[in-house]
Design a protein around this motif. Structure first.
Motif, PDB file in Angstrom:
ATOM      1  N   ALA A 372       0.839  -1.207   0.000  1.00 58.73           N
ATOM      2  CA  ALA A 372       0.000   0.000   0.000  1.00 58.73           C
ATOM      3  C   ALA A 372       0.872   1.255   0.000  1.00 58.73           C
ATOM      4  O   ALA A 372       1.804   1.362   0.795  1.00 58.73           O
ATOM      5  N   GLU A 373       0.562   2.169  -0.919  1.00 57.26           N
ATOM      6  CA  GLU A 373       1.274   3.461  -0.917  1.00 57.26           C
ATOM      7  C   GLU A 373       0.385   4.474  -0.215  1.00 57.26           C
ATOM      8  O   GLU A 373      -0.778   4.635  -0.585  1.00 57.26           O
ATOM      9  N   PRO A 374       0.909   5.164   0.772  1.00 55.81           N
ATOM     10  CA  PRO A 374       0.070   6.130   1.485  1.00 55.81           C
ATOM     11  C   PRO A 374      -0.294   7.328   0.618  1.00 55.81           C
ATOM     12  O   PRO A 374       0.522   7.806  -0.170  1.00 55.81           O
ATOM     13  N   ILE A 375      -1.526   7.791   0.751  1.00 56.16           N
ATOM     14  CA  ILE A 375      -1.939   9.062   0.132  1.00 56.16           C
ATOM     15  C   ILE A 375      -1.969  10.054   1.292  1.00 56.16           C
ATOM     16  O   ILE A 375      -2.670   9.825   2.289  1.00 56.16           O
ATOM     17  N   TYR A 376      -1.178  11.103   1.168  1.00 56.47           N
ATOM     18  CA  TYR A 376      -0.995  12.003   2.309  1.00 56.47           C
ATOM     19  C   TYR A 376      -1.765  13.314   2.172  1.00 56.47           C
ATOM     20  O   TYR A 376      -1.954  13.818   1.063  1.00 56.47           O
ATOM     21  N   GLU A 377      -2.144  13.858   3.311  1.00 62.01           N
ATOM     22  CA  GLU A 377      -2.529  15.271   3.379  1.00 62.01           C
ATOM     23  C   GLU A 377      -1.421  15.961   4.146  1.00 62.01           C
ATOM     24  O   GLU A 377      -0.851  15.356   5.063  1.00 62.01           O
ATOM     25  N   GLU A 378      -1.149  17.209   3.768  1.00 65.65           N
ATOM     26  CA  GLU A 378      -0.078  17.920   4.481  1.00 65.65           C
ATOM     27  C   GLU A 378      -0.644  18.995   5.364  1.00 65.65           C
ATOM     28  O   GLU A 378      -1.533  19.746   4.957  1.00 65.65           O
ATOM     29  N   LEU A 379      -0.126  19.076   6.557  1.00 67.08           N
ATOM     30  CA  LEU A 379      -0.561  20.121   7.486  1.00 67.08           C
ATOM     31  C   LEU A 379       0.642  20.986   7.840  1.00 67.08           C
ATOM     32  O   LEU A 379       1.789  20.530   7.776  1.00 67.08           O
ATOM     33  N   GLU A 380       0.338  22.195   8.255  1.00 69.50           N
ATOM     34  CA  GLU A 380       1.402  23.122   8.605  1.00 69.50           C
ATOM     35  C   GLU A 380       1.976  22.778   9.976  1.00 69.50           C
ATOM     36  O   GLU A 380       1.212  22.485  10.910  1.00 69.50           O
ATOM     37  N   GLY A 381       3.287  22.824  10.094  1.00 73.24           N
ATOM     38  CA  GLY A 381       3.910  22.594  11.401  1.00 73.24           C
ATOM     39  C   GLY A 381       3.884  23.847  12.255  1.00 73.24           C
ATOM     40  O   GLY A 381       3.437  24.900  11.802  1.00 73.24           O
ATOM     41  N   TRP A 382       4.373  23.762  13.490  1.00 74.91           N
ATOM     42  CA  TRP A 382       4.359  24.938  14.366  1.00 74.91           C
ATOM     43  C   TRP A 382       5.772  25.375  14.718  1.00 74.91           C
ATOM     44  O   TRP A 382       5.995  26.514  15.062  1.00 74.91           O
ATOM     45  N   GLN A 383       6.717  24.464  14.614  1.00 73.79           N
ATOM     46  CA  GLN A 383       8.141  24.778  14.759  1.00 73.79           C
ATOM     47  C   GLN A 383       8.492  25.666  15.947  1.00 73.79           C
ATOM     48  O   GLN A 383       9.242  26.631  15.816  1.00 73.79           O
ATOM     49  N   CYS A 384       7.897  25.399  17.079  1.00 74.18           N
ATOM     50  CA  CYS A 384       8.330  26.080  18.300  1.00 74.18           C
ATOM     51  C   CYS A 384       8.194  25.103  19.457  1.00 74.18           C
ATOM     52  O   CYS A 384       7.516  24.076  19.333  1.00 74.18           O
ATOM     53  N   ASP A 385       8.839  25.425  20.546  1.00 71.98           N
ATOM     54  CA  ASP A 385       8.857  24.526  21.697  1.00 71.98           C
ATOM     55  C   ASP A 385       7.492  24.554  22.406  1.00 71.98           C
ATOM     56  O   ASP A 385       7.040  25.604  22.843  1.00 71.98           O
ATOM     57  N   ILE A 386       6.851  23.398  22.498  1.00 76.97           N
ATOM     58  CA  ILE A 386       5.538  23.361  23.170  1.00 76.97           C
ATOM     59  C   ILE A 386       5.607  22.539  24.467  1.00 76.97           C
ATOM     60  O   ILE A 386       4.591  22.279  25.087  1.00 76.97           O
ATOM     61  N   TRP A 392      -4.653  23.942  26.852  1.00 77.89           N
ATOM     62  CA  TRP A 392      -4.960  23.859  25.421  1.00 77.89           C
ATOM     63  C   TRP A 392      -4.634  25.181  24.726  1.00 77.89           C
ATOM     64  O   TRP A 392      -4.076  25.216  23.645  1.00 77.89           O
ATOM     65  N   GLY A 393      -4.940  26.278  25.395  1.00 73.36           N
ATOM     66  CA  GLY A 393      -4.719  27.607  24.832  1.00 73.36           C
ATOM     67  C   GLY A 393      -3.242  27.952  24.679  1.00 73.36           C
ATOM     68  O   GLY A 393      -2.883  28.868  23.941  1.00 73.36           O
ATOM     69  N   ASP A 394      -2.367  27.224  25.373  1.00 73.79           N
ATOM     70  CA  ASP A 394      -0.918  27.481  25.241  1.00 73.79           C
ATOM     71  C   ASP A 394      -0.354  26.907  23.948  1.00 73.79           C
ATOM     72  O   ASP A 394       0.770  27.215  23.564  1.00 73.79           O
ATOM     73  N   LEU A 395      -1.115  26.025  23.307  1.00 70.67           N
ATOM     74  CA  LEU A 395      -0.593  25.392  22.091  1.00 70.67           C
ATOM     75  C   LEU A 395      -0.781  26.334  20.906  1.00 70.67           C
ATOM     76  O   LEU A 395      -1.807  27.013  20.793  1.00 70.67           O
ATOM     77  N   PRO A 396       0.216  26.397  20.000  1.00 70.11           N
ATOM     78  CA  PRO A 396       0.038  27.226  18.807  1.00 70.11           C
ATOM     79  C   PRO A 396      -1.144  26.714  17.962  1.00 70.11           C
ATOM     80  O   PRO A 396      -1.496  25.524  18.037  1.00 70.11           O
ATOM     81  N   VAL A 426       1.242  16.835  30.718  1.00 72.76           N
ATOM     82  CA  VAL A 426       0.019  16.366  30.063  1.00 72.76           C
ATOM     83  C   VAL A 426      -1.012  17.480  30.126  1.00 72.76           C
ATOM     84  O   VAL A 426      -1.321  17.982  31.214  1.00 72.76           O
ATOM     85  N   ILE A 427      -1.544  17.865  28.970  1.00 63.59           N
ATOM     86  CA  ILE A 427      -2.592  18.886  28.939  1.00 63.59           C
ATOM     87  C   ILE A 427      -3.932  18.173  28.984  1.00 63.59           C
ATOM     88  O   ILE A 427      -4.184  17.266  28.188  1.00 63.59           O
ATOM     89  N   GLU A 428      -4.753  18.562  29.923  1.00 61.02           N
ATOM     90  CA  GLU A 428      -6.098  18.001  29.955  1.00 61.02           C
ATOM     91  C   GLU A 428      -7.033  19.017  29.347  1.00 61.02           C
ATOM     92  O   GLU A 428      -7.132  20.141  29.830  1.00 61.02           O
ATOM     93  N   ARG A 429      -7.666  18.657  28.272  1.00 65.87           N
ATOM     94  CA  ARG A 429      -8.498  19.613  27.554  1.00 65.87           C
ATOM     95  C   ARG A 429      -9.820  19.793  28.282  1.00 65.87           C
ATOM     96  O   ARG A 429     -10.478  18.818  28.642  1.00 65.87           O
ATOM     97  N   LYS A 430     -10.189  21.031  28.494  1.00 66.43           N
ATOM     98  CA  LYS A 430     -11.452  21.335  29.186  1.00 66.43           C
ATOM     99  C   LYS A 430     -12.613  21.195  28.184  1.00 66.43           C
ATOM    100  O   LYS A 430     -12.396  21.319  26.971  1.00 66.43           O
ATOM    101  N   PRO A 431     -13.831  21.000  28.680  1.00 62.90           N
ATOM    102  CA  PRO A 431     -14.964  20.792  27.752  1.00 62.90           C
ATOM    103  C   PRO A 431     -15.134  21.926  26.721  1.00 62.90           C
ATOM    104  O   PRO A 431     -15.532  21.680  25.583  1.00 62.90           O
ATOM    105  N   ASP A 432     -14.826  23.177  27.101  1.00 62.19           N
ATOM    106  CA  ASP A 432     -15.047  24.270  26.131  1.00 62.19           C
ATOM    107  C   ASP A 432     -13.769  24.663  25.381  1.00 62.19           C
ATOM    108  O   ASP A 432     -13.743  25.665  24.670  1.00 62.19           O
ATOM    109  N   ASP A 433     -12.675  23.879  25.502  1.00 68.13           N
ATOM    110  CA  ASP A 433     -11.433  24.184  24.774  1.00 68.13           C
ATOM    111  C   ASP A 433     -11.599  23.863  23.295  1.00 68.13           C
ATOM    112  O   ASP A 433     -12.193  22.861  22.944  1.00 68.13           O
TER     113      ASP A 433
END
Ligand code: IMP
Length: 433
Positions: A372-386, A392-396, A426-433
């Protein structure tokens, strides 16, 4: 009313279960392992201290939790005695807080010998097992000639069963594999010494589990390995020998209807140890960057049990969707998001191309998956220290988009995001994040 939560890996194992289980274990009074054996290696980092657990549930690092090694686990008594000794040496309490099911099967020396000789005799088709005797022990269990802890604790019966077993297996070892036979007396003596050490822990865990349910306790079912190594649904025959996805009830004694919630755990990329198809594998600069970045961030892409280098690749969304569906996951925990900070663009496989056809489901035939050859979608990276993100809001925005893309594929909300090896990362995502 307590909650029973099942945590299951959605890839080929090594999704960082040790850490998430450790985070969750605080909320659970009972933690149960239900499948696999010492092939697992759950790593937990507490400050400068690193614990690797193979058989003992991760909950042992929380002294108030009752930890159960369920009947579905195949237990190597030598490994368990060593693990208990090593934990005690480091000041971890291992006493009445650990119970081993008397229905759990015992890994015997012929299982380990057979595992190694049988796998190497497969030549280029070898599975690359961990060599811990897992497959042969489960094979004896299914063939109804295995030995359980209840029998190990009964010296006369153990001797009888061992003589019968080795009578057969010694002939196989010699005639088929040209290997030395095992000495029944020596095995008996060695295993009775383990039996003496483990006797305080061995019990009928069914009443224990049901008292916990009746008492409204919160119970965590700690899965080992990963869904793509499941005996039925994984990349057969390149799988382990237990039911990773559906094994929780039969491997613990918890009735299936009493499992309230399933949390699936996925890395934000994929890794695999051992042989077998891995469509998104990056045996190139991308794979090297992943391995190097995780090392710089204090982790390791090397098997916790065998020390073998893990094969690395992009996230396989087809496999993620398949595993999340099979597990019926209601939430997902994403691990090692910090490692993808190294990339400007990130690829995610959303379909395969096989012989010119687009395939959106996970095939049963390992050869089909191999080509199987993968068919990819590309997403933008964030390239900073997380790695310092605590909410959740601290993430780019790009990192949040990536996680949202994962949850679309999994069809379940991502509730936890791990951004480093430490307990607190570990980030715990809040219900409204
Ligand atoms: P076995 O479970 O030792 O029979 O190995 C069968 C396959 O599962 C091999 O590819 C192993 O590398 C893999 N495997 C078993 N346990 C783990 C684990 O805990 N993490 C990752 N891979 C595993």
């Amino acid at each position: 009313m307590g909650e029973t939560l099942l945590l299951v890996g959605l890839q080929w194992g090594d999704e960082g279960k040790g850490k998430i289980i450790d985070t969750l274990a605080e909320r659970f009074e009972v933690v149960i392992r239900f499948q696999g054996g010492a092939n697992a290696g759950h790593t937990v980092q507490i400050g400068d201290e690193k614990f690797v657990l193979h058989l003992v549930p991760t909950g042992i690092l929380h002294p108030d939790a009752l930890c159960i090694i369920g009947n579905g686990v195949v237990v190597d008594p030598q490994a368990l005695v060593e693990e208990i000794g090593a934990l005690r040496k480091r000041g971890v309490k291992v006493a009445e807080n650990l119970a081993v099911s008397d229905r759990a099967h015992v890994v015997l020396p012929h299982h380990k010998v057979l595992d190694r000789v049988a796998d190497s005799s497969r030549g280029k088709d070898r599975l690359g097992t961990t060599g811990q005797g897992i497959g042969p022990c489960y094979a004896d269990k299914a063939a109804r000639c295995g030995i359980r802890f209840a029998e190990l604790m009964d010296p006369g019966l153990f001797r009888e069963r061992l003589e019968a077993l080795l009578g057969t297996y010694n002939r196989i070892l010699q005639a088929v594999y040209d290997t030395e036979p095992l000495d029944c007396d020596a095995v008996y003596t060695e295993y009775q010494a383990y039996a003496k050490e483990l006797r305080p822990f061995v019990r009928d865990t069914v009443p224990l589990v049901h008292e916990a349910l009746a008492g409204g306790k919160n119970i965590l079912l700690e899965g080992a390995q990963g869904s793509l190594l499941d005996l039925d649904f994984g990349t057969y025959p390149f799988v382990t020998s237990s039911e990773v996805i559906g094994g929780a009830a039969p491997g613990s004694g918890i009735p299936p209807a009493r499992i309230d919630r399933v949390v699936g755990l996925a890395k934000c990329y994929c890794t695999r140890v051992g042989a077998g198809p891995f469509p998104t594998e990056q045996d190139n600069e991308v794979g090297r960057t992943i391995r190097q970045t995780i090392q710089e961030h204090g982790g390791r892409e090397y098997g916790a049990t065998t020390g073998r280098q893990r094969r690395c690749g992009w996230l396989d969304g087809v496999a993620l969707r398949y595993a999340a569906r099979l597990g019926g996951v209601s939430a997902v925990a994403v691990s090692v998001l910090d490692v993808l900070s190294a990339f400007e663009r990130i690829k995610v496989c959303t379909a395969y191309r096989v012989d010119g056809q687009v395939l959106r489901t996970f095939p049963a035939n390992a050869r089909v998956l191999q080509k199987a050859e993968p068919i990819y979608e590309e997403l933008e990276g964030w390239q900073c220290d997380i790695s310092g993100a605590t909410g959740w809001g601290d993430l780019p925005a790009q990192a949040r988009d990536y996680v949202r893309f994962m949850e679309e594929l999994a069809g379940a909300r991502v509730e936890f995001v791990s951004v480093g090896p430490e307990r607190k990362q570990v980030i715990e995502r809040k219900p409204d994040d």
